[in-house]
Design a protein around this motif. Structure first.
Motif, PDB file in Angstrom:
ATOM      1  N   ASN A   1      57.145 112.785  43.052  1.00 28.78           N
ATOM      2  CA  ASN A   1      56.677 111.487  42.575  1.00 28.78           C
ATOM      3  C   ASN A   1      55.153 111.521  42.625  1.00 28.78           C
ATOM      4  O   ASN A   1      54.563 111.442  43.703  1.00 28.78           O
ATOM      5  CB  ASN A   1      57.245 110.387  43.477  1.00 28.78           C
ATOM      6  CG  ASN A   1      56.942 108.996  42.982  1.00 28.78           C
ATOM      7  OD1 ASN A   1      55.968 108.762  42.268  1.00 28.78           O
ATOM      8  ND2 ASN A   1      57.769 108.040  43.375  1.00 28.78           N
ATOM      9  N   PHE A   2      54.506 111.673  41.471  1.00 31.56           N
ATOM     10  CA  PHE A   2      53.068 111.894  41.483  1.00 31.56           C
ATOM     11  C   PHE A   2      52.414 111.398  40.199  1.00 31.56           C
ATOM     12  O   PHE A   2      53.075 111.077  39.214  1.00 31.56           O
ATOM     13  CB  PHE A   2      52.751 113.377  41.703  1.00 31.56           C
ATOM     14  CG  PHE A   2      53.388 114.308  40.695  1.00 31.56           C
ATOM     15  CD1 PHE A   2      52.773 114.587  39.488  1.00 31.56           C
ATOM     16  CD2 PHE A   2      54.614 114.914  40.970  1.00 31.56           C
ATOM     17  CE1 PHE A   2      53.357 115.447  38.563  1.00 31.56           C
ATOM     18  CE2 PHE A   2      55.210 115.769  40.061  1.00 31.56           C
ATOM     19  CZ  PHE A   2      54.574 116.043  38.850  1.00 31.56           C
TER      20      PHE A   2
ATOM     21  N   TRP B   1      52.124  98.094  49.833  1.00 34.58           N
ATOM     22  CA  TRP B   1      53.437  98.253  49.190  1.00 34.58           C
ATOM     23  C   TRP B   1      54.087  96.910  48.875  1.00 34.58           C
ATOM     24  O   TRP B   1      54.910  96.816  47.960  1.00 34.58           O
ATOM     25  CB  TRP B   1      54.343  99.132  50.042  1.00 34.58           C
ATOM     26  CG  TRP B   1      54.126 100.570  49.693  1.00 34.58           C
ATOM     27  CD1 TRP B   1      53.133 101.386  50.145  1.00 34.58           C
ATOM     28  CD2 TRP B   1      54.891 101.341  48.775  1.00 34.58           C
ATOM     29  NE1 TRP B   1      53.234 102.622  49.566  1.00 34.58           N
ATOM     30  CE2 TRP B   1      54.311 102.635  48.717  1.00 34.58           C
ATOM     31  CE3 TRP B   1      56.021 101.087  48.008  1.00 34.58           C
ATOM     32  CZ2 TRP B   1      54.814 103.641  47.914  1.00 34.58           C
ATOM     33  CZ3 TRP B   1      56.533 102.098  47.206  1.00 34.58           C
ATOM     34  CH2 TRP B   1      55.930 103.357  47.164  1.00 34.58           C
ATOM     35  N   LYS B   2      53.722  95.878  49.597  1.00 34.67           N
ATOM     36  CA  LYS B   2      54.224  94.543  49.279  1.00 34.67           C
ATOM     37  C   LYS B   2      53.611  94.018  47.997  1.00 34.67           C
ATOM     38  O   LYS B   2      54.284  93.389  47.172  1.00 34.67           O
ATOM     39  CB  LYS B   2      53.902  93.589  50.434  1.00 34.67           C
ATOM     40  CG  LYS B   2      54.365  92.150  50.207  1.00 34.67           C
ATOM     41  CD  LYS B   2      54.040  91.278  51.409  1.00 34.67           C
ATOM     42  CE  LYS B   2      54.521  89.844  51.201  1.00 34.67           C
ATOM     43  NZ  LYS B   2      54.210  88.983  52.386  1.00 34.67           N
TER      44      LYS B   2
ATOM     45  N   GLY C   1      53.697 101.944  44.836  1.00 34.15           N
ATOM     46  CA  GLY C   1      53.730 103.052  43.893  1.00 34.15           C
ATOM     47  C   GLY C   1      52.912 104.267  44.234  1.00 34.15           C
ATOM     48  O   GLY C   1      53.263 105.367  43.841  1.00 34.15           O
ATOM     49  N   TYR C   2      51.802 104.130  44.921  1.00 35.82           N
ATOM     50  CA  TYR C   2      50.949 105.313  45.116  1.00 35.82           C
ATOM     51  C   TYR C   2      50.444 105.465  46.545  1.00 35.82           C
ATOM     52  O   TYR C   2      50.167 106.574  46.994  1.00 35.82           O
ATOM     53  CB  TYR C   2      49.725 105.246  44.182  1.00 35.82           C
ATOM     54  CG  TYR C   2      48.731 104.178  44.563  1.00 35.82           C
ATOM     55  CD1 TYR C   2      47.684 104.445  45.435  1.00 35.82           C
ATOM     56  CD2 TYR C   2      48.859 102.889  44.085  1.00 35.82           C
ATOM     57  CE1 TYR C   2      46.785 103.449  45.814  1.00 35.82           C
ATOM     58  CE2 TYR C   2      47.978 101.894  44.448  1.00 35.82           C
ATOM     59  CZ  TYR C   2      46.937 102.180  45.304  1.00 35.82           C
ATOM     60  OH  TYR C   2      46.068 101.200  45.676  1.00 35.82           O
TER      61      TYR C   2
ATOM     62  N   GLU D   1      48.922 108.007  55.085  1.00 36.29           N
ATOM     63  CA  GLU D   1      47.784 108.891  55.324  1.00 36.29           C
ATOM     64  C   GLU D   1      46.675 108.731  54.283  1.00 36.29           C
ATOM     65  O   GLU D   1      45.606 109.343  54.414  1.00 36.29           O
ATOM     66  CB  GLU D   1      48.244 110.340  55.391  1.00 36.29           C
ATOM     67  CG  GLU D   1      49.115 110.642  56.603  1.00 36.29           C
ATOM     68  CD  GLU D   1      48.468 110.218  57.918  1.00 36.29           C
ATOM     69  OE1 GLU D   1      47.253 110.458  58.095  1.00 36.29           O
ATOM     70  OE2 GLU D   1      49.159 109.633  58.762  1.00 36.29           O
ATOM     71  N   THR D   2      46.903 107.910  53.260  1.00 33.49           N
ATOM     72  CA  THR D   2      45.817 107.563  52.337  1.00 33.49           C
ATOM     73  C   THR D   2      44.677 106.918  53.117  1.00 33.49           C
ATOM     74  O   THR D   2      43.514 106.973  52.706  1.00 33.49           O
ATOM     75  CB  THR D   2      46.330 106.609  51.241  1.00 33.49           C
ATOM     76  OG1 THR D   2      47.411 107.239  50.545  1.00 33.49           O
ATOM     77  CG2 THR D   2      45.247 106.278  50.229  1.00 33.49           C
ATOM     78  N   PHE D   3      45.010 106.342  54.240  1.00 36.75           N
ATOM     79  CA  PHE D   3      44.032 105.702  55.122  1.00 36.75           C
ATOM     80  C   PHE D   3      42.887 106.648  55.488  1.00 36.75           C
ATOM     81  O   PHE D   3      41.762 106.199  55.749  1.00 36.75           O
ATOM     82  CB  PHE D   3      44.749 105.219  56.382  1.00 36.75           C
ATOM     83  CG  PHE D   3      43.911 104.399  57.324  1.00 36.75           C
ATOM     84  CD1 PHE D   3      43.709 103.051  57.097  1.00 36.75           C
ATOM     85  CD2 PHE D   3      43.334 104.984  58.443  1.00 36.75           C
ATOM     86  CE1 PHE D   3      42.939 102.288  57.971  1.00 36.75           C
ATOM     87  CE2 PHE D   3      42.564 104.235  59.318  1.00 36.75           C
ATOM     88  CZ  PHE D   3      42.360 102.882  59.085  1.00 36.75           C
TER      89      PHE D   3
END
Length: 224
Positions: A61-62, A116-117, A121-122, A126-128
């Motif tokens: 999923n990318f 996400w709420k 989707g993306y 860890e995007t943090f």
């Protein structure tokens, strides 16, 4: 490379520069490690198939970020998100009426849940680690946030502009984007952002802050 050229392929440039520690690199493409962010970029259109095959082995999923849609019959595209790329021209600071604080490791899960709420989707937990994130709290509840995503030696992208639906129309997004923009300027870099072309309300907000349109970009979403 001139800074204008970096805007044309921002994921590639980020993974060549500031975010190289997050990169998976092949001859055909540059790819964020899937646990960080499911974004990828190609160097040339004739390298699409090999790049897609490589990243498909890493995650199912990318998104490929490009100036044109990426369409391949063996890799069915789930969605094409057309975005306006905008850069800061002259900063118009908002009036700050809420307390904005840097988000800490302890807030990582709350930020993930909020994104996400509002905008699923993306975003991954860890995007943090991609940059600085800021938030507004109502007591212990995170109600709005914004932060930094793609980063190069010259620019940083403002992203994850989210407000809990129960707290909208309070000017939180404008103040958070303004605060994040100021932080990027303080680092000596140019703030940029990407916004869905259909989101005219957000585009108007960013224009009020001093952002201008540069070009169209496409996030092509693959689910295998």
């Amino acid at each position: 490379m001139k800074i204008e050229e970096k805007f044309d392929n921002p994921v590639w440039t980020a993974l060549e520069e500031t975010h190289k520690k997050f990169a998976l690199i092949t001859d055909e493409g540059r790819f964020y490690k899937p646990e960080i962010c499911p974004f990828a970029a190609i160097g040339a259109n004739d390298q699409i198939d090999k790049a897609l095959a490589f990243y498909a082995d890493q995650c199912k999923n990318f998104f490929f970020v490009n100036k044109e849609p990426i369409r391949r019959p063996n890799f069915p595209s789930h969605q094409e998100v057309f975005c306006d790329q905008m850069i800061l021209e002259n900063f118009n600071a908002p009036t700050y009426t809420h307390t904005i604080v840097p988000l800490q490791q302890k807030d990582k899960k709350a930020l993930y849940d909020l994104v996400w709420k509002v905008m699923p989707g993306y975003y991954k937990e860890e995007t943090f680690s991609m940059g600085n994130y800021y938030g507004v709290f109502d007591k212990e509840k995170l109600i709005a946030a914004t932060g930094e995503r793609l980063q190069t030696h010259d620019f940083i992208e403002v992203s994850a502009v989210v407000t809990d639906p129960d707290y909208q129309r309070m000017g939180l997004a404008k103040q958070l984007v303004g605060h994040t923009t100021e932080g990027i300027i303080a680092q000596g870099k140019t703030p940029i952002l990407h916004v869905a072309s259909s989101n005219q309300g957000a585009i108007a907000l960013y224009r009020k802050l001093g952002y201008i349109f540069t070009q169209k970009m496409v996030w092509t979403h693959f689910i295998l």
